[in-house]
Write a protein that holds these residues in place. Structure first.
Motif, PDB file in Angstrom:
ATOM      1  N   ARG A 182      17.343 -22.680   5.594  1.00 39.41           N
ATOM      2  CA  ARG A 182      17.083 -21.337   5.085  1.00 39.41           C
ATOM      3  C   ARG A 182      17.348 -21.251   3.589  1.00 39.41           C
ATOM      4  N   THR A 183      18.345 -21.989   3.125  1.00 41.45           N
ATOM      5  CA  THR A 183      18.714 -21.963   1.703  1.00 41.45           C
ATOM      6  C   THR A 183      18.099 -23.112   0.911  1.00 41.45           C
ATOM      7  N   SER A 184      17.284 -23.952   1.580  1.00 44.22           N
ATOM      8  CA  SER A 184      16.632 -25.121   0.956  1.00 44.22           C
ATOM      9  C   SER A 184      17.623 -26.180   0.489  1.00 44.22           C
ATOM     10  N   LEU A 185      18.863 -26.109   0.939  1.00 40.21           N
ATOM     11  CA  LEU A 185      19.838 -27.132   0.566  1.00 40.21           C
ATOM     12  C   LEU A 185      19.497 -28.484   1.178  1.00 40.21           C
TER      13      LEU A 185
ATOM     14  N   ARG B 165       6.195 -20.570   1.866  1.00 39.31           N
ATOM     15  CA  ARG B 165       7.294 -21.486   2.100  1.00 39.31           C
ATOM     16  C   ARG B 165       7.628 -21.446   3.579  1.00 39.31           C
ATOM     17  N   GLY B 166       7.987 -22.605   4.161  1.00 37.93           N
ATOM     18  CA  GLY B 166       8.342 -22.640   5.568  1.00 37.93           C
ATOM     19  C   GLY B 166       7.147 -22.934   6.441  1.00 37.93           C
ATOM     20  N   GLU B 167       7.135 -22.359   7.627  1.00 36.00           N
ATOM     21  CA  GLU B 167       6.126 -22.674   8.639  1.00 36.00           C
ATOM     22  C   GLU B 167       4.747 -22.159   8.238  1.00 36.00           C
ATOM     23  N   THR B 168       3.729 -22.996   8.447  1.00 37.60           N
ATOM     24  CA  THR B 168       2.328 -22.582   8.283  1.00 37.60           C
ATOM     25  C   THR B 168       1.664 -22.739   9.645  1.00 37.60           C
TER      26      THR B 168
ATOM     27  N   SER C 159       1.298 -26.374 -17.009  1.00 36.80           N
ATOM     28  CA  SER C 159       1.937 -26.444 -18.319  1.00 36.80           C
ATOM     29  C   SER C 159       3.426 -26.594 -18.073  1.00 36.80           C
ATOM     30  N   LEU C 160       4.158 -27.060 -19.078  1.00 31.91           N
ATOM     31  CA  LEU C 160       5.603 -27.188 -18.938  1.00 31.91           C
ATOM     32  C   LEU C 160       6.239 -25.816 -18.716  1.00 31.91           C
ATOM     33  N   GLY C 161       5.693 -24.783 -19.359  1.00 28.41           N
ATOM     34  CA  GLY C 161       6.197 -23.434 -19.162  1.00 28.41           C
ATOM     35  C   GLY C 161       6.025 -22.967 -17.724  1.00 28.41           C
ATOM     36  N   LEU C 162       4.891 -23.321 -17.092  1.00 30.27           N
ATOM     37  CA  LEU C 162       4.676 -22.953 -15.697  1.00 30.27           C
ATOM     38  C   LEU C 162       5.693 -23.646 -14.803  1.00 30.27           C
ATOM     39  N   ASP C 163       6.000 -24.911 -15.085  1.00 35.86           N
ATOM     40  CA  ASP C 163       7.018 -25.628 -14.311  1.00 35.86           C
ATOM     41  C   ASP C 163       8.373 -24.922 -14.409  1.00 35.86           C
ATOM     42  N   LEU C 164       8.753 -24.520 -15.606  1.00 37.48           N
ATOM     43  CA  LEU C 164      10.033 -23.843 -15.792  1.00 37.48           C
ATOM     44  C   LEU C 164      10.050 -22.503 -15.060  1.00 37.48           C
ATOM     45  N   GLN C 165       8.940 -21.791 -15.091  1.00 39.73           N
ATOM     46  CA  GLN C 165       8.843 -20.519 -14.385  1.00 39.73           C
ATOM     47  C   GLN C 165       9.022 -20.723 -12.883  1.00 39.73           C
ATOM     48  N   ILE C 166       8.414 -21.768 -12.338  1.00 40.46           N
ATOM     49  CA  ILE C 166       8.523 -22.045 -10.905  1.00 40.46           C
ATOM     50  C   ILE C 166       9.963 -22.404 -10.535  1.00 40.46           C
ATOM     51  N   ILE C 167      10.635 -23.159 -11.391  1.00 36.93           N
ATOM     52  CA  ILE C 167      12.033 -23.531 -11.123  1.00 36.93           C
ATOM     53  C   ILE C 167      12.909 -22.283 -11.059  1.00 36.93           C
ATOM     54  N   ILE C 168      12.726 -21.353 -12.000  1.00 39.32           N
ATOM     55  CA  ILE C 168      13.520 -20.119 -12.019  1.00 39.32           C
ATOM     56  C   ILE C 168      13.262 -19.304 -10.757  1.00 39.32           C
ATOM     57  N   ARG C 169      12.013 -19.164 -10.386  1.00 41.18           N
ATOM     58  CA  ARG C 169      11.676 -18.377  -9.200  1.00 41.18           C
ATOM     59  C   ARG C 169      12.184 -19.041  -7.933  1.00 41.18           C
ATOM     60  N   THR C 170      12.232 -20.372  -7.927  1.00 34.34           N
ATOM     61  CA  THR C 170      12.745 -21.087  -6.758  1.00 34.34           C
ATOM     62  C   THR C 170      14.230 -20.819  -6.559  1.00 34.34           C
ATOM     63  N   ILE C 171      14.987 -20.818  -7.648  1.00 34.32           N
ATOM     64  CA  ILE C 171      16.422 -20.529  -7.555  1.00 34.32           C
ATOM     65  C   ILE C 171      16.644 -19.149  -6.951  1.00 34.32           C
ATOM     66  N   ARG C 172      15.829 -18.186  -7.347  1.00 33.55           N
ATOM     67  CA  ARG C 172      15.955 -16.837  -6.796  1.00 33.55           C
ATOM     68  C   ARG C 172      15.606 -16.823  -5.311  1.00 33.55           C
ATOM     69  N   LEU C 173      14.579 -17.577  -4.909  1.00 36.43           N
ATOM     70  CA  LEU C 173      14.184 -17.622  -3.509  1.00 36.43           C
ATOM     71  C   LEU C 173      15.241 -18.292  -2.638  1.00 36.43           C
ATOM     72  N   MET C 174      15.921 -19.289  -3.190  1.00 36.13           N
ATOM     73  CA  MET C 174      16.969 -19.966  -2.425  1.00 36.13           C
ATOM     74  C   MET C 174      18.063 -18.980  -2.001  1.00 36.13           C
ATOM     75  N   ILE C 175      18.249 -17.937  -2.793  1.00 40.78           N
ATOM     76  CA  ILE C 175      19.304 -16.957  -2.506  1.00 40.78           C
ATOM     77  C   ILE C 175      18.795 -15.833  -1.608  1.00 40.78           C
ATOM     78  N   PHE C 176      17.541 -15.372  -1.847  1.00 39.58           N
ATOM     79  CA  PHE C 176      17.095 -14.159  -1.185  1.00 39.58           C
ATOM     80  C   PHE C 176      16.028 -14.377  -0.120  1.00 39.58           C
TER      81      PHE C 176
END
Length: 464
Positions: free
Chosen positions: A358-361, A418-421, A442-459
């Motif tokens: 659930r937390t992607s750990l 994310r998860g079951e399809t 782009s490198l900026g898109l990669d960084l944006q995805i990383i930030i959003r992933t951290i938020r998803l891991m929590i919520f």
């Protein structure tokens, strides 16, 4: 879906324009100038640590994104999201190297607030200059479209949305009857194919876009011979929008023009930037999470019999089979020709396994795969080999997602897939997001995805 504003980016990569060249340097220069200006305002001396920060910031922001064609709101949102991602990366680097102490907190906070505002102002000034330049009579470029079919309509709408760049769409030329052309083109039709050359010459047309089907080759050759007697620029637009265009571009192969339809975005300097960023971020993250990795490994071993790490067979770059690491979350693991996706309430999942899924750990060991070169931090998520064999026959362009290394997180995952399809439609939607990532990387898109992933891991709770 076809997007008029992104027409050139979706189709073939055009030679770098003056505005693209300026945008490439504008963002890094504004960012560095903002840092130096803030330090000067607070009478902060420019020491080696500050110079190193300037070089790092310039390297991470170059080349800057061309936002001159975006709306004010779009440009502002993109600037803020990219800047927040950049600040997080800089903080992680400073924390990992124990160098945060070299920088005054007030200076850094002021710089963090002022920089996105200055970047947005610079974009607005650039947009105003471009709009003024496009309004000048000598800057207007008149364009016509030969072929009033669906493709011709797409090109015309792209030209009409490009007014700020000085292009003026005049009308269509087509030999077909009104019932066989676009309804919107009937009132804007200026004549047939035989009238094109004379019209171009008489009305000082600068650009001619030919959208006739390839089956009309004799007519195309005749048209080209006639129009080449004028000074207009000629563009042939092949109808390739029925297929997925991935990094389309025109290349020269020893004097032979070659049209690339489907290609990885990670070639040349892009490949180097992607791999270096993976190594740097991956190394920093592995060092920071090493205590967590050890604790999770012990917890998995204590929660149920079996190994702490599960090795999965997946398809990697170019479809080659790779081994991917995960913390074991199930009592039994499928890794053969038939693989059942985990579902909500799956009896195979252990209580502790449910938590780490659930937390992607459970995905954290894959940072080792990143350092090995098997995976990337951001990219299409790898599916089981059995699933690939199933879906490649059901979903159009499914295997194109393997033109890049699979990722720990991806554009599809941060957009709700994310998860079951459990249905083909959901898997197809996930693949569409993966292909969109390949088109717009782009490198900026990669960084944006990383930030959003951290938020998803929590919520987020859309994983089992």
């Amino acid at each position: 879906m076809f997007n008029n504003r992104n027409y050139n980016r979706t189709f073939f990569n055009a030679p770098q324009s003056v505005t693209s060249f300026i945008a490439a340097f504008l963002e890094p220069l504004v960012t560095v100038a903002s840092l130096l200006g803030t330090m000067a305002y607070y009478d902060e001396p420019v020491l080696r640590a500050s110079m190193a920060l300037c070089l790092l910031v310039f390297a991470l922001t170059f080349p800057g994104r061309n936002r001159f064609n975006d709306s004010r709101l779009e440009a502002g949102v993109d600037i803020v999201s990219s800047w927040v991602s950049m600040l997080l990366i800089l903080w992680l680097c400073g924390y990992a190297t124990n160098s945060l102490m070299f920088f005054d907190f007030t200076v850094m906070l002021s710089w963090a607030v002022v920089t996105p505002l200055l970047q947005w102002i610079a974009v607005l000034i650039g947009k105003a200059i471009l709009k003024h330049r496009a309004s000048l009579p000598n800057a207007r470029r008149r364009a016509i479209v030969v072929g009033a079919g669906p493709l011709g309509g797409k090109v015309a709408r792209a030209l009409q949305s490009n007014l700020d760049q000085g292009t003026e769409f005049v009308g269509y030329f087509d030999d077909r009857t009104d019932s066989r052309v676009l309804s919107e083109a009937v009132s804007m039709r200026l004549g047939g194919l035989r009238d094109v050359a004379n019209y171009v010459y008489a009305h000082s047309i600068h650009e001619v876009y030919i959208t006739l089907p390839l089956g009309s080759q004799p007519r195309i050759v005749e048209l080209l011979e006639a129009v080449q007697g004028t000074t207009a620029s000629l563009y042939f637009v092949p109808d390739v929008f029925g297929i997925s265009i991935i990094q389309g571009r025109l290349q020269d192969m020893n004097g032979v023009p070659v049209v690339g339809i489907c290609e990885t975005p990670f070639t040349g300097t892009n490949e180097l930037v992607k791999r270096v960023s993976d190594i740097i971020l991956g190394s920093i993250i592995v060092v920071l999470i090493s205590p967590i990795l050890l604790g999770l490994a012990i917890a998995v071993k204590l929660s149920s019999p079996g190994p702490a790490i599960f090795r999965q067979k997946r398809n990697g770059l170019d479809g080659e089979e790779i081994i991917v690491y995960k913390f074991r979350s199930m009592r039994s693991q499928d890794n053969g020709t038939v693989v059942k996706q985990a579902t909500k309430g799956d009896s195979r999942i252990t209580p502790f396994g449910a938590f780490i899924r659930r937390t992607s750990l459970d995905e954290l060991p894959q940072f080792i795969n990143v350092l090995q070169g098997r995976m990337s931090i951001v990219g299409p998520r790898p599916h089981a080999v059995a699933h690939n064999e199933e879906y490649r026959r059901l979903i159009k362009a499914y295997m194109v997602r393997h033109k890049v290394r699979p990722g720990i997180t991806g554009w599809a995952q941060v957009n709700g897939y994310r998860g079951e399809t459990e249905t083909i439609d959901k898997m197809q939607a996930r693949v569409e997001f993966d292909l969109e990532y390949l088109r717009n990387w782009s490198l900026g898109l990669d960084l944006q995805i990383i930030i959003r992933t951290i938020r998803l891991m929590i919520f987020d709770r859309n994983a089992y």
